[in-house]
Scaffold this motif. Structure first.
Motif, PDB file in Angstrom:
ATOM      1  N   VAL A   1       3.471 -10.735  11.875  1.00  0.00           N
ATOM      2  CA  VAL A   1       2.369  -9.857  11.477  1.00  0.00           C
ATOM      3  C   VAL A   1       1.995  -8.952  12.650  1.00  0.00           C
ATOM      4  O   VAL A   1       1.826  -7.744  12.490  1.00  0.00           O
ATOM      5  CB  VAL A   1       1.162 -10.691  10.991  1.00  0.00           C
TER       6      VAL A   1
ATOM      7  N   ALA B   1       2.195  -4.932  12.712  1.00  0.00           N
ATOM      8  CA  ALA B   1       0.967  -4.151  12.911  1.00  0.00           C
ATOM      9  C   ALA B   1       1.116  -3.172  14.072  1.00  0.00           C
ATOM     10  O   ALA B   1       0.769  -1.996  13.945  1.00  0.00           O
ATOM     11  CB  ALA B   1      -0.220  -5.086  13.151  1.00  0.00           C
TER      12      ALA B   1
ATOM     13  N   ARG C   1       3.279  -0.960  -0.198  1.00  0.00           N
ATOM     14  CA  ARG C   1       3.549  -2.377   0.047  1.00  0.00           C
ATOM     15  C   ARG C   1       4.848  -2.512   0.814  1.00  0.00           C
ATOM     16  O   ARG C   1       5.844  -1.861   0.497  1.00  0.00           O
ATOM     17  CB  ARG C   1       3.631  -3.121  -1.289  1.00  0.00           C
TER      18      ARG C   1
ATOM     19  N   LEU D   1       7.625  -8.459   4.520  1.00  0.00           N
ATOM     20  CA  LEU D   1       7.935  -8.930   5.870  1.00  0.00           C
ATOM     21  C   LEU D   1       8.869 -10.131   5.844  1.00  0.00           C
ATOM     22  O   LEU D   1       9.405 -10.507   6.863  1.00  0.00           O
ATOM     23  CB  LEU D   1       6.653  -9.314   6.617  1.00  0.00           C
TER      24      LEU D   1
ATOM     25  N   VAL E   1       5.582 -13.195   2.918  1.00  0.00           N
ATOM     26  CA  VAL E   1       4.543 -12.420   3.604  1.00  0.00           C
ATOM     27  C   VAL E   1       4.769 -10.946   3.300  1.00  0.00           C
ATOM     28  O   VAL E   1       5.891 -10.458   3.349  1.00  0.00           O
ATOM     29  CB  VAL E   1       4.591 -12.651   5.130  1.00  0.00           C
ATOM     30  N   TYR E   2       3.691 -10.248   2.965  1.00  0.00           N
ATOM     31  CA  TYR E   2       3.809  -8.806   2.775  1.00  0.00           C
ATOM     32  C   TYR E   2       2.574  -8.100   3.307  1.00  0.00           C
ATOM     33  O   TYR E   2       1.548  -8.717   3.586  1.00  0.00           O
ATOM     34  CB  TYR E   2       4.082  -8.450   1.308  1.00  0.00           C
ATOM     35  N   ALA E   3       2.725  -6.791   3.503  1.00  0.00           N
ATOM     36  CA  ALA E   3       1.650  -5.958   4.034  1.00  0.00           C
ATOM     37  C   ALA E   3       1.369  -4.842   3.043  1.00  0.00           C
ATOM     38  O   ALA E   3       2.290  -4.291   2.445  1.00  0.00           O
ATOM     39  CB  ALA E   3       2.057  -5.366   5.374  1.00  0.00           C
TER      40      ALA E   3
ATOM     41  N   ASP F   1      -5.586 -13.776   3.748  1.00  0.00           N
ATOM     42  CA  ASP F   1      -5.657 -12.329   3.995  1.00  0.00           C
ATOM     43  C   ASP F   1      -5.866 -12.082   5.488  1.00  0.00           C
ATOM     44  O   ASP F   1      -6.686 -12.757   6.116  1.00  0.00           O
ATOM     45  CB  ASP F   1      -6.868 -11.704   3.292  1.00  0.00           C
TER      46      ASP F   1
ATOM     47  N   ILE G   1      -4.305  -2.204   7.258  1.00  0.00           N
ATOM     48  CA  ILE G   1      -3.175  -2.954   6.730  1.00  0.00           C
ATOM     49  C   ILE G   1      -3.711  -4.324   6.336  1.00  0.00           C
ATOM     50  O   ILE G   1      -4.321  -5.010   7.162  1.00  0.00           O
ATOM     51  CB  ILE G   1      -2.040  -3.105   7.756  1.00  0.00           C
TER      52      ILE G   1
ATOM     53  N   PHE H   1      -2.529  -7.888   5.283  1.00  0.00           N
ATOM     54  CA  PHE H   1      -1.377  -8.782   5.239  1.00  0.00           C
ATOM     55  C   PHE H   1      -1.709  -9.946   4.327  1.00  0.00           C
ATOM     56  O   PHE H   1      -2.811 -10.484   4.377  1.00  0.00           O
ATOM     57  CB  PHE H   1      -1.054  -9.307   6.642  1.00  0.00           C
ATOM     58  N   LYS H   2      -0.759 -10.337   3.508  1.00  0.00           N
ATOM     59  CA  LYS H   2      -0.909 -11.479   2.613  1.00  0.00           C
ATOM     60  C   LYS H   2       0.082 -12.543   3.078  1.00  0.00           C
ATOM     61  O   LYS H   2       1.298 -12.312   3.081  1.00  0.00           O
ATOM     62  CB  LYS H   2      -0.620 -11.088   1.165  1.00  0.00           C
ATOM     63  N   ILE H   3      -0.457 -13.690   3.470  1.00  0.00           N
ATOM     64  CA  ILE H   3       0.357 -14.782   4.005  1.00  0.00           C
ATOM     65  C   ILE H   3       0.237 -15.983   3.076  1.00  0.00           C
ATOM     66  O   ILE H   3      -0.866 -16.503   2.872  1.00  0.00           O
ATOM     67  CB  ILE H   3      -0.127 -15.169   5.420  1.00  0.00           C
TER      68      ILE H   3
END
Length: 157
Positions: free
Chosen positions: A22, A26, A36, A39, A43-45, A68, A141, A143-145
């Protein structure tokens, strides 16, 4: 919830090992267009641009499957935080969007400046994209983890 400067993100790698990815994304992606970006490992941003809102409404959003990370690239942003324990559900859990909404006011205001982030766990109700003083343009940004990529293995009901 964790609030810190990007340069200190490494401190939380033991809790969420993929934070190193992440961080790299970033620091190298502040000029990306909104959209979108994957990663890996779930995981996506989401790069977002907009104008902060003056009003925050009465609903706190929370998530069950993802953590988040709200990283501010430019502008200023206020995020209201409140633990969801004891708050009444206003909109039931949407598994496809991984969100649930709770009715409530109060909480704590977190004001983010560029290069700062807040990390929201499943119990962290939040109201994002709010104006600090006056509405202004921002870029961030989110990020979804996946919870499975952290030391936290289960979320609140």
């Amino acid at each position: 919830m964790i609030v810190a400067h990007l340069k200190d993100m490494w401190r939380y790698n033991d809790l969420i090992p993929c934070l190193a990815d992440v961080y790299r994304f970033a620091i190298n992606s502040m000029d990306l267009e909104p959209g979108r970006y994957e990663l890996g490992e779930g995981v996506y941003a989401m790069v977002k641009e907009g104008v902060s809102k003056q009003q925050c409404g009465e609903e706190f959003e929370a998530h069950k499957g993802f953590i988040d990370v709200h990283f501010l690239v430019s502008g200023r942003e206020r995020i209201w935080w409140r633990d969801i324990g004891g708050l009444p559900v206003s909109r039931p859990y949407n598994e496809q969007k991984d969100n649930i909404f709770y009715l409530g006011n109060g909480g704590s205001a977190i004001d983010l400046s560029p290069l700062e982030f807040c990390l929201c766990y499943p119990e962290d109700g939040h109201k994002a994209n709010l104006a600090v003083n006056e509405p202004q343009a921002y870029k961030k940004i989110v990020f979804k983890i996946p919870i499975g990529n952290s030391k936290l293995k289960e979320s609140n009901e």
